[in-house]
Design an enzyme around this catalytic site. Structure first.
Site, PDB file in Angstrom:
ATOM      1  N   LYS A 177     -22.797  14.921   7.767  1.00 44.55           N
ATOM      2  CA  LYS A 177     -21.361  14.658   7.818  1.00 44.55           C
ATOM      3  C   LYS A 177     -20.597  15.630   6.893  1.00 44.55           C
ATOM      4  O   LYS A 177     -21.213  16.355   6.102  1.00 44.55           O
ATOM      5  CB  LYS A 177     -21.107  13.196   7.426  1.00 44.55           C
ATOM      6  CG  LYS A 177     -21.713  12.182   8.429  1.00 44.55           C
ATOM      7  CD  LYS A 177     -21.399  10.743   7.998  1.00 44.55           C
ATOM      8  CE  LYS A 177     -21.877   9.728   9.029  1.00 44.55           C
ATOM      9  NZ  LYS A 177     -21.484   8.339   8.655  1.00 44.55           N
TER      10      LYS A 177
ATOM     11  N   TYR B 267     -17.606   8.251  18.264  1.00 41.86           N
ATOM     12  CA  TYR B 267     -17.791   6.918  17.671  1.00 41.86           C
ATOM     13  C   TYR B 267     -17.119   5.816  18.495  1.00 41.86           C
ATOM     14  O   TYR B 267     -16.767   4.770  17.943  1.00 41.86           O
ATOM     15  CB  TYR B 267     -17.254   6.908  16.244  1.00 41.86           C
ATOM     16  CG  TYR B 267     -18.239   7.402  15.199  1.00 41.86           C
ATOM     17  CD1 TYR B 267     -19.447   6.725  14.972  1.00 41.86           C
ATOM     18  CD2 TYR B 267     -17.962   8.526  14.417  1.00 41.86           C
ATOM     19  CE1 TYR B 267     -20.345   7.160  14.009  1.00 41.86           C
ATOM     20  CE2 TYR B 267     -18.867   8.960  13.443  1.00 41.86           C
ATOM     21  CZ  TYR B 267     -20.052   8.266  13.247  1.00 41.86           C
ATOM     22  OH  TYR B 267     -20.938   8.689  12.284  1.00 41.86           O
TER      23      TYR B 267
ATOM     24  N   ARG C  74     -33.925   7.009  10.687  1.00 40.03           N
ATOM     25  CA  ARG C  74     -33.098   5.979  10.055  1.00 40.03           C
ATOM     26  C   ARG C  74     -33.695   5.568   8.698  1.00 40.03           C
ATOM     27  O   ARG C  74     -32.959   5.305   7.740  1.00 40.03           O
ATOM     28  CB  ARG C  74     -32.991   4.749  10.968  1.00 40.03           C
ATOM     29  CG  ARG C  74     -32.316   5.003  12.316  1.00 40.03           C
ATOM     30  CD  ARG C  74     -30.822   4.957  12.304  1.00 40.03           C
ATOM     31  NE  ARG C  74     -30.261   3.756  11.757  1.00 40.03           N
ATOM     32  CZ  ARG C  74     -28.947   3.499  11.746  1.00 40.03           C
ATOM     33  NH1 ARG C  74     -28.072   4.383  12.248  1.00 40.03           N
ATOM     34  NH2 ARG C  74     -28.485   2.416  11.213  1.00 40.03           N
TER      35      ARG C  74
ATOM     36  N   ARG D  50     -29.304   8.729   1.628  1.00 41.61           N
ATOM     37  CA  ARG D  50     -28.055   8.067   1.223  1.00 41.61           C
ATOM     38  C   ARG D  50     -28.107   7.606  -0.229  1.00 41.61           C
ATOM     39  O   ARG D  50     -27.113   7.701  -0.955  1.00 41.61           O
ATOM     40  CB  ARG D  50     -27.745   6.930   2.196  1.00 41.61           C
ATOM     41  CG  ARG D  50     -27.150   7.473   3.528  1.00 41.61           C
ATOM     42  CD  ARG D  50     -27.147   6.449   4.601  1.00 41.61           C
ATOM     43  NE  ARG D  50     -26.273   6.797   5.731  1.00 41.61           N
ATOM     44  CZ  ARG D  50     -26.260   6.127   6.881  1.00 41.61           C
ATOM     45  NH1 ARG D  50     -27.056   5.092   7.062  1.00 41.61           N
ATOM     46  NH2 ARG D  50     -25.444   6.496   7.858  1.00 41.61           N
TER      47      ARG D  50
ATOM     48  N   ASN E 258     -21.111   8.616   3.674  1.00 43.23           N
ATOM     49  CA  ASN E 258     -22.535   8.375   3.441  1.00 43.23           C
ATOM     50  C   ASN E 258     -23.453   9.474   3.980  1.00 43.23           C
ATOM     51  O   ASN E 258     -24.586   9.229   4.366  1.00 43.23           O
ATOM     52  CB  ASN E 258     -22.923   6.985   3.954  1.00 43.23           C
ATOM     53  CG  ASN E 258     -22.630   6.829   5.436  1.00 43.23           C
ATOM     54  OD1 ASN E 258     -22.207   7.772   6.088  1.00 43.23           O
ATOM     55  ND2 ASN E 258     -22.871   5.648   5.972  1.00 43.23           N
TER      56      ASN E 258
ATOM     57  N   HIS F 140     -25.408  10.753   9.746  1.00 42.55           N
ATOM     58  CA  HIS F 140     -25.437   9.830  10.891  1.00 42.55           C
ATOM     59  C   HIS F 140     -26.796   9.973  11.567  1.00 42.55           C
ATOM     60  O   HIS F 140     -27.333  11.081  11.630  1.00 42.55           O
ATOM     61  CB  HIS F 140     -24.349  10.206  11.911  1.00 42.55           C
ATOM     62  CG  HIS F 140     -24.554   9.531  13.244  1.00 42.55           C
ATOM     63  ND1 HIS F 140     -24.079   8.273  13.501  1.00 42.55           N
ATOM     64  CD2 HIS F 140     -25.245   9.918  14.354  1.00 42.55           C
ATOM     65  CE1 HIS F 140     -24.459   7.921  14.726  1.00 42.55           C
ATOM     66  NE2 HIS F 140     -25.166   8.903  15.267  1.00 42.55           N
TER      67      HIS F 140
ATOM     68  N   GLU G 273     -25.509  10.590  22.446  1.00 41.67           N
ATOM     69  CA  GLU G 273     -25.120  11.436  21.316  1.00 41.67           C
ATOM     70  C   GLU G 273     -25.677  12.866  21.396  1.00 41.67           C
ATOM     71  O   GLU G 273     -25.004  13.813  20.977  1.00 41.67           O
ATOM     72  CB  GLU G 273     -25.572  10.767  20.010  1.00 41.67           C
ATOM     73  CG  GLU G 273     -24.811   9.458  19.761  1.00 41.67           C
ATOM     74  CD  GLU G 273     -25.305   8.672  18.553  1.00 41.67           C
ATOM     75  OE1 GLU G 273     -26.299   9.087  17.915  1.00 41.67           O
ATOM     76  OE2 GLU G 273     -24.690   7.638  18.248  1.00 41.67           O
TER      77      GLU G 273
HETATM   78  N1  UDP Z   1     -18.582   2.715   8.022  1.00 45.43           N
HETATM   79  C1  UDP Z   1     -17.508   2.455   7.203  1.00 45.43           C
HETATM   80  N2  UDP Z   1     -17.334   1.175   6.732  1.00 45.43           N
HETATM   81  C2  UDP Z   1     -18.198   0.165   7.037  1.00 45.43           C
HETATM   82  C3  UDP Z   1     -19.291   0.429   7.877  1.00 45.43           C
HETATM   83  C4  UDP Z   1     -19.458   1.712   8.353  1.00 45.43           C
HETATM   84  O1  UDP Z   1     -16.718   3.344   6.916  1.00 45.43           O
HETATM   85  O2  UDP Z   1     -18.006  -0.965   6.567  1.00 45.43           O
HETATM   86  C5  UDP Z   1     -18.783   4.084   8.543  1.00 45.43           C
HETATM   87  C6  UDP Z   1     -19.957   4.796   7.868  1.00 45.43           C
HETATM   88  O3  UDP Z   1     -19.639   6.185   7.745  1.00 45.43           O
HETATM   89  C7  UDP Z   1     -21.080   4.558   8.862  1.00 45.43           C
HETATM   90  C8  UDP Z   1     -20.323   4.671  10.187  1.00 45.43           C
HETATM   91  O4  UDP Z   1     -19.074   4.044   9.927  1.00 45.43           O
HETATM   92  O5  UDP Z   1     -22.120   5.498   8.722  1.00 45.43           O
HETATM   93  C9  UDP Z   1     -20.979   3.998  11.372  1.00 45.43           C
HETATM   94  O6  UDP Z   1     -21.296   2.667  11.036  1.00 45.43           O
HETATM   95  P1  UDP Z   1     -22.682   2.024  11.428  1.00 45.43           P
HETATM   96  O7  UDP Z   1     -22.587   0.562  11.178  1.00 45.43           O
HETATM   97  O8  UDP Z   1     -23.055   2.464  12.806  1.00 45.43           O
HETATM   98  O9  UDP Z   1     -23.697   2.632  10.331  1.00 45.43           O
HETATM   99  P2  UDP Z   1     -24.854   3.736  10.461  1.00 45.43           P
HETATM  100  O10 UDP Z   1     -25.462   3.583  11.830  1.00 45.43           O
HETATM  101  O11 UDP Z   1     -24.196   5.081  10.270  1.00 45.43           O
HETATM  102  O12 UDP Z   1     -25.820   3.416   9.361  1.00 45.43           O
HETATM  103 MG    MG Z   2     -24.589   3.586  13.696  1.00 46.23          MG
END
Ligand code: UDP
Ligand code: MG
Length: 137
Positions: free
Chosen positions: A9, A49, A85, A102, A112, A115, A126
């Site tokens: 990111k 997204y 992941r 992270r 964070n 992705h 994606e």
């Molecule tokens: N995000 C955020 N606030 C939240 C949860 C997620 O800003 O409370 C952002 C964060 O950058 C995250 C992305 O949205 O990586 C996508 O969220 P997801 O729940 O899919 O998490 P990920 O799959 O990236 O772990």
């Molecule tokens: Mg996600």
């Protein structure tokens, strides 16, 4: 062979840790089959997204993902979606395990660093978002 989409990111690109992040996957025996640097428009970030369109963080997330260049990467390997992941760590760095990307580099749940696709279905949406078949080698 299973494939997943990773994105470094804008905060990761700014921290100058592209190589550090990519090497963590290579060291686990996973292969980089595509990589580039792109700067998304906000419209492109929103479309990437789209699954989160009802979430309160959708707008700020789309602003963040278009604030600077990102590095999408396609990674290949057995069980790669779950492995990537795991190497990334939990969404909120406060909950991420020691030694994850992270935990080591992210400043907040919003910013964070990385992705990663969360399922074969998301990977199927994606990966072609960023790469044509001819770019995946
Ligand atoms: N995000 C955020 N606030 C939240 C949860 C997620 O800003 O409370 C952002 C964060 O950058 C995250 C992305 O949205 O990586 C996508 O969220 P997801 O729940 O899919 O998490 P990920 O799959 O990236 O772990
Ligand atoms: Mg996600």
């Amino acid at each position: 062979m299973e494939k997943t989409l990773l994105i470094i990111k804008p905060d990761g690109v700014k921290q100058n840790i592209i190589g550090e992040i990519v090497s963590r996957f290579e060291k686990k025996g996973l292969r980089i089959v595509a990589i580039k640097k792109v700067w998304l428009t906000k419209a492109q970030a929103k479309s990437f997204y789209i699954v989160h369109k009802e979430k309160p963080f959708y707008e700020p997330l789309s602003d963040f993902m278009s604030e600077g260049p990102v590095v999408p990467v396609v990674i290949e390997g057995a069980g790669v979606i779950a492995k990537v992941r795991e190497i990334m760590g939990a969404t909120n760095p406060a909950n991420a395990a020691a030694g994850t990307i992270r935990k080591d580099f992210a400043e907040s749940v919003e910013r964070n660093i990385v992705h990663g696709s969360d399922s074969p279905e998301s990977a199927a949406y994606e990966i072609p978002f960023f790469f044509s078949a001819a770019e995946i080698l």
